[in-house]
Design a protein around this motif. Structure first.
Motif, PDB file in Angstrom:
ATOM      1  N   MET A   1       0.759  -1.180   0.049  1.00 52.14           N
ATOM      2  CA  MET A   1      -0.107  -0.086  -0.097  1.00 52.14           C
ATOM      3  C   MET A   1       0.956   1.298   0.066  1.00 52.14           C
ATOM      4  N   ILE A   2       1.808   1.418   0.848  1.00 52.32           N
ATOM      5  CA  ILE A   2       2.956   2.590   1.082  1.00 52.32           C
ATOM      6  C   ILE A   2       3.634   2.760  -0.361  1.00 52.32           C
ATOM      7  N   ARG A   3       4.042   1.675  -0.853  1.00 52.01           N
ATOM      8  CA  ARG A   3       4.464   1.494  -2.242  1.00 52.01           C
ATOM      9  C   ARG A   3       3.892   2.153  -3.290  1.00 52.01           C
ATOM     10  N   ASN A   4       2.536   2.075  -3.469  1.00 52.23           N
ATOM     11  CA  ASN A   4       1.468   2.554  -4.261  1.00 52.23           C
ATOM     12  C   ASN A   4       1.469   4.203  -4.080  1.00 52.23           C
ATOM     13  N   PHE A   5       1.574   4.465  -2.894  1.00 49.70           N
ATOM     14  CA  PHE A   5       1.558   6.123  -2.393  1.00 49.70           C
ATOM     15  C   PHE A   5       2.765   6.628  -2.953  1.00 49.70           C
ATOM     16  N   PHE A   6       3.893   5.924  -2.710  1.00 48.66           N
ATOM     17  CA  PHE A   6       5.242   6.646  -3.321  1.00 48.66           C
ATOM     18  C   PHE A   6       5.038   6.725  -4.855  1.00 48.66           C
ATOM     19  N   LYS A   7       4.607   5.706  -5.323  1.00 43.29           N
ATOM     20  CA  LYS A   7       4.735   5.725  -6.751  1.00 43.29           C
ATOM     21  C   LYS A   7       3.732   6.524  -7.375  1.00 43.29           C
ATOM     22  N   VAL A   8       2.683   7.093  -6.986  1.00 40.71           N
ATOM     23  CA  VAL A   8       1.782   7.911  -7.560  1.00 40.71           C
ATOM     24  C   VAL A   8       2.350   9.378  -6.886  1.00 40.71           C
ATOM     25  N   ALA A   9       2.935   9.725  -5.914  1.00 36.71           N
ATOM     26  CA  ALA A   9       3.582  10.728  -5.395  1.00 36.71           C
ATOM     27  C   ALA A   9       4.780  11.019  -6.494  1.00 36.71           C
ATOM     28  N   LEU A  10       5.681   9.986  -6.697  1.00 33.20           N
ATOM     29  CA  LEU A  10       6.880  10.254  -7.691  1.00 33.20           C
ATOM     30  C   LEU A  10       6.221  10.741  -9.173  1.00 33.20           C
ATOM     31  N   ARG A  11       5.128  10.059  -9.547  1.00 33.45           N
ATOM     32  CA  ARG A  11       4.618  10.281 -10.979  1.00 33.45           C
ATOM     33  C   ARG A  11       4.007  11.648 -10.824  1.00 33.45           C
ATOM     34  N   ASN A  12       3.181  12.272  -9.788  1.00 34.44           N
ATOM     35  CA  ASN A  12       2.852  13.609  -9.953  1.00 34.44           C
ATOM     36  C   ASN A  12       3.870  14.610  -9.680  1.00 34.44           C
ATOM     37  N   LEU A  13       5.039  14.312  -9.141  1.00 34.13           N
ATOM     38  CA  LEU A  13       6.215  15.345  -8.997  1.00 34.13           C
ATOM     39  C   LEU A  13       6.746  15.295 -10.229  1.00 34.13           C
ATOM     40  N   LEU A  14       7.029  14.238 -11.124  1.00 32.95           N
ATOM     41  CA  LEU A  14       7.571  14.211 -12.300  1.00 32.95           C
ATOM     42  C   LEU A  14       6.815  14.861 -13.343  1.00 32.95           C
ATOM     43  N   LYS A  15       5.404  14.955 -13.338  1.00 27.31           N
ATOM     44  CA  LYS A  15       4.478  15.456 -14.333  1.00 27.31           C
ATOM     45  C   LYS A  15       4.406  16.959 -14.259  1.00 27.31           C
ATOM     46  N   ARG A  16       4.532  17.291 -12.866  1.00 26.87           N
ATOM     47  CA  ARG A  16       4.557  18.930 -12.673  1.00 26.87           C
ATOM     48  C   ARG A  16       5.948  19.330 -12.295  1.00 26.87           C
ATOM     49  N   LYS A  17       6.844  19.369 -13.041  1.00 24.96           N
ATOM     50  CA  LYS A  17       8.318  19.777 -12.563  1.00 24.96           C
ATOM     51  C   LYS A  17       8.223  21.306 -12.084  1.00 24.96           C
ATOM     52  N   ALA A  18       7.553  22.226 -12.717  1.00 26.84           N
ATOM     53  CA  ALA A  18       8.038  23.653 -12.304  1.00 26.84           C
ATOM     54  C   ALA A  18       7.244  23.730 -10.715  1.00 26.84           C
ATOM     55  N   TYR A  19       6.072  23.250 -10.576  1.00 23.11           N
ATOM     56  CA  TYR A  19       5.299  23.285  -9.508  1.00 23.11           C
ATOM     57  C   TYR A  19       6.334  22.482  -8.352  1.00 23.11           C
ATOM     58  N   THR A  20       6.941  21.203  -8.534  1.00 23.57           N
ATOM     59  CA  THR A  20       7.848  20.430  -7.899  1.00 23.57           C
ATOM     60  C   THR A  20       8.843  21.319  -7.560  1.00 23.57           C
ATOM     61  N   VAL A  21       9.652  21.932  -8.339  1.00 25.37           N
ATOM     62  CA  VAL A  21      10.983  22.863  -7.962  1.00 25.37           C
ATOM     63  C   VAL A  21      10.510  24.047  -7.224  1.00 25.37           C
ATOM     64  N   ILE A  22       9.422  24.504  -7.366  1.00 21.96           N
ATOM     65  CA  ILE A  22       8.967  25.579  -6.303  1.00 21.96           C
ATOM     66  C   ILE A  22       8.762  25.265  -5.070  1.00 21.96           C
TER      67      ILE A  22
END
Length: 102
Positions: A1-22
């Motif tokens: 379950m926690i592995r799935n959360f990390f996977k979704v979080a990583l996908r969202n971070l890579l998808k919105r790079k400018a937002y992630t950097v800010i």
């Protein structure tokens, strides 16, 4: 379950790079400023804690008032120790500090 959360979080971070950097830069800046404030407050609160009567130790400074500004100096006249001791009966001792290069 926690592995799935990390996977979704990583996908969202890579998808919105400018937002992630800010967000990461804001978090890093906030943590750095918080750490500096904590270190400053700790330094100010630990002044003269090594003495058993540290609460009774005071440092005199000279405030010079100029038109439009005020400046504080730690260098004060040598006679101020005797004057403070004579004026205030609660003052038991006064000490003068000199640098070695004089």
């Amino acid at each position: 379950m926690i592995r799935n959360f990390f996977k979704v979080a990583l996908r969202n971070l890579l998808k919105r790079k400018a937002y992630t950097v800010i967000n990461i830069l804001g978090l890093a800046t906030g943590m750095a400023v918080c750490l500096l404030i904590v270190l400053f407050v700790e330094s100010e609160l630990n002044y003269d804690k090594q003495h058993e009567r540290g609460k009774n130790i005071y440092r005199l400074v000279l405030d010079r008032i100029y038109p439009g500004r005020t400046t504080s100096y730690s260098i004060i006249p040598q006679s101020i120790g005797a004057a403070v001791k004579a004026e205030f009966p609660e003052v038991k001792e006064s000490v003068k500090f000199f640098s070695k290069d004089r």
